[in-house]
Design an enzyme around this catalytic site. Structure first.
Site, PDB file in Angstrom:
ATOM      1  N   ILE A  74       0.903  -1.150   0.000  1.00  0.00           N
ATOM      2  CA  ILE A  74       0.000   0.000   0.000  1.00  0.00           C
ATOM      3  C   ILE A  74       0.945   1.203   0.000  1.00  0.00           C
ATOM      4  O   ILE A  74       1.499   1.565   1.031  1.00  0.00           O
ATOM      5  CB  ILE A  74      -0.919   0.018   1.237  1.00  0.00           C
ATOM      6  CG1 ILE A  74      -1.774  -1.241   1.284  1.00  0.00           C
ATOM      7  CG2 ILE A  74      -1.784   1.277   1.230  1.00  0.00           C
ATOM      8  CD1 ILE A  74      -2.555  -1.416   2.579  1.00  0.00           C
ATOM      9  N   PRO A  75       1.187   1.787  -1.171  1.00  0.00           N
ATOM     10  CA  PRO A  75       2.278   2.759  -1.324  1.00  0.00           C
ATOM     11  C   PRO A  75       1.986   4.153  -0.771  1.00  0.00           C
ATOM     12  O   PRO A  75       1.877   5.122  -1.510  1.00  0.00           O
ATOM     13  CB  PRO A  75       2.496   2.786  -2.844  1.00  0.00           C
ATOM     14  CG  PRO A  75       1.150   2.482  -3.405  1.00  0.00           C
ATOM     15  CD  PRO A  75       0.516   1.511  -2.440  1.00  0.00           C
ATOM     16  N   CYS A  76       1.909   4.256   0.544  1.00  0.00           N
ATOM     17  CA  CYS A  76       1.664   5.557   1.169  1.00  0.00           C
ATOM     18  C   CYS A  76       2.847   6.503   0.973  1.00  0.00           C
ATOM     19  O   CYS A  76       2.704   7.705   1.171  1.00  0.00           O
ATOM     20  CB  CYS A  76       1.302   5.395   2.642  1.00  0.00           C
ATOM     21  SG  CYS A  76       2.512   4.526   3.614  1.00  0.00           S
ATOM     22  N   HIS A  77       3.987   5.965   0.539  1.00  0.00           N
ATOM     23  CA  HIS A  77       5.127   6.843   0.256  1.00  0.00           C
ATOM     24  C   HIS A  77       4.851   7.751  -0.952  1.00  0.00           C
ATOM     25  O   HIS A  77       5.556   8.728  -1.151  1.00  0.00           O
ATOM     26  CB  HIS A  77       6.410   6.029   0.032  1.00  0.00           C
ATOM     27  CG  HIS A  77       6.380   5.123  -1.151  1.00  0.00           C
ATOM     28  ND1 HIS A  77       5.800   3.861  -1.109  1.00  0.00           N
ATOM     29  CD2 HIS A  77       6.840   5.290  -2.413  1.00  0.00           C
ATOM     30  CE1 HIS A  77       5.920   3.287  -2.302  1.00  0.00           C
ATOM     31  NE2 HIS A  77       6.552   4.133  -3.107  1.00  0.00           N
ATOM     32  N   ARG A  78       3.816   7.476  -1.710  1.00  0.00           N
ATOM     33  CA  ARG A  78       3.472   8.270  -2.894  1.00  0.00           C
ATOM     34  C   ARG A  78       2.571   9.460  -2.570  1.00  0.00           C
ATOM     35  O   ARG A  78       2.132  10.163  -3.474  1.00  0.00           O
ATOM     36  CB  ARG A  78       2.812   7.385  -3.951  1.00  0.00           C
ATOM     37  CG  ARG A  78       3.762   6.319  -4.481  1.00  0.00           C
ATOM     38  CD  ARG A  78       3.144   5.443  -5.539  1.00  0.00           C
ATOM     39  NE  ARG A  78       4.093   4.389  -5.897  1.00  0.00           N
ATOM     40  CZ  ARG A  78       3.746   3.195  -6.335  1.00  0.00           C
ATOM     41  NH1 ARG A  78       2.465   2.896  -6.497  1.00  0.00           N
ATOM     42  NH2 ARG A  78       4.670   2.289  -6.616  1.00  0.00           N
TER      43      ARG A  78
END
Length: 184
Positions: free
Chosen positions: A152-156
């Protein structure tokens, strides 16, 4: 049947299986990674500097679960995660178990999973997408609650002005991930 053999009813075995999370810790270009699986799929990808801190983080995120270290069972997951960090364009195709969040968090996480590698979105734009134009803080809270880093790419997610903020596993790691994705 051997008299010394203990008979465990199938319902009890199923209950233990449903309550068990297997995990393993490996190394990546951005530090140690912990991968954990429930009977449904990957329920945690945690990033850190030390194994003990990662294990404590896992235990605090899944209280009451039976945690079992099993590197052999998760070696493919660890390899896929490390490969994704090095080559994000290849994607990270793992079955995820996202049940451990509120309905709103799960909605945020689903939208995050749709953001293409190399792209970013602001907290405000994500909140608007979810029909909550004043929900940027709630989106940030959902990102902070995410236990499945990279999957779940919350870094984006970035600030409105494009700067980086609030990554659970450190701004330096967020920057490294985004820089690697920008090279695609």
């Amino acid at each position: 049947m051997n008299l010394m053999q203990t008979h465990i009813p199938a319902t009890a075995r199923n209950a233990v299986a449903l309550n068990t999370i297997t995990y393993a810790i490996g190394q990546s270009a951005i530090g140690k990674i912990l991968a954990a699986r429930s009977h449904i799929g990957v329920c945690a990808i945690l990033i850190g500097s030390g194994a003990e801190a990662l294990e404590q983080d896992l235990a605090s995120r899944f209280p009451g679960k039976v945690l079992v270290e099993d590197k052999a069972a998760l070696c493919d997951d660890l390899a896929a995660i490390a490969r994704f960090i090095e080559t994000p364009g290849a994607g990270l195709d793992l079955p995820l178990d996202m049940r451990h969040g509120t309905p709103f968090q799960q909605r945020v996480w689903e939208v995050l999973r749709a953001i293409p590698c190399g792209a970013t979105i602001t907290y405000t734009a994500l909140a608007r997408h979810l029909g909550q134009p004043n929900g940027a803080r709630a989106v940030a809270t959902a990102c902070a609650a995410n236990a499945i880093a990279l999957g779940i790419p919350c870094h984006r997610v970035v600030r409105t002005d494009g700067t980086l903020s609030g990554y659970r596993w450190g701004i330096e790691r967020k920057r490294a991930l985004l820089d690697k994705e920008a090279q695609i």
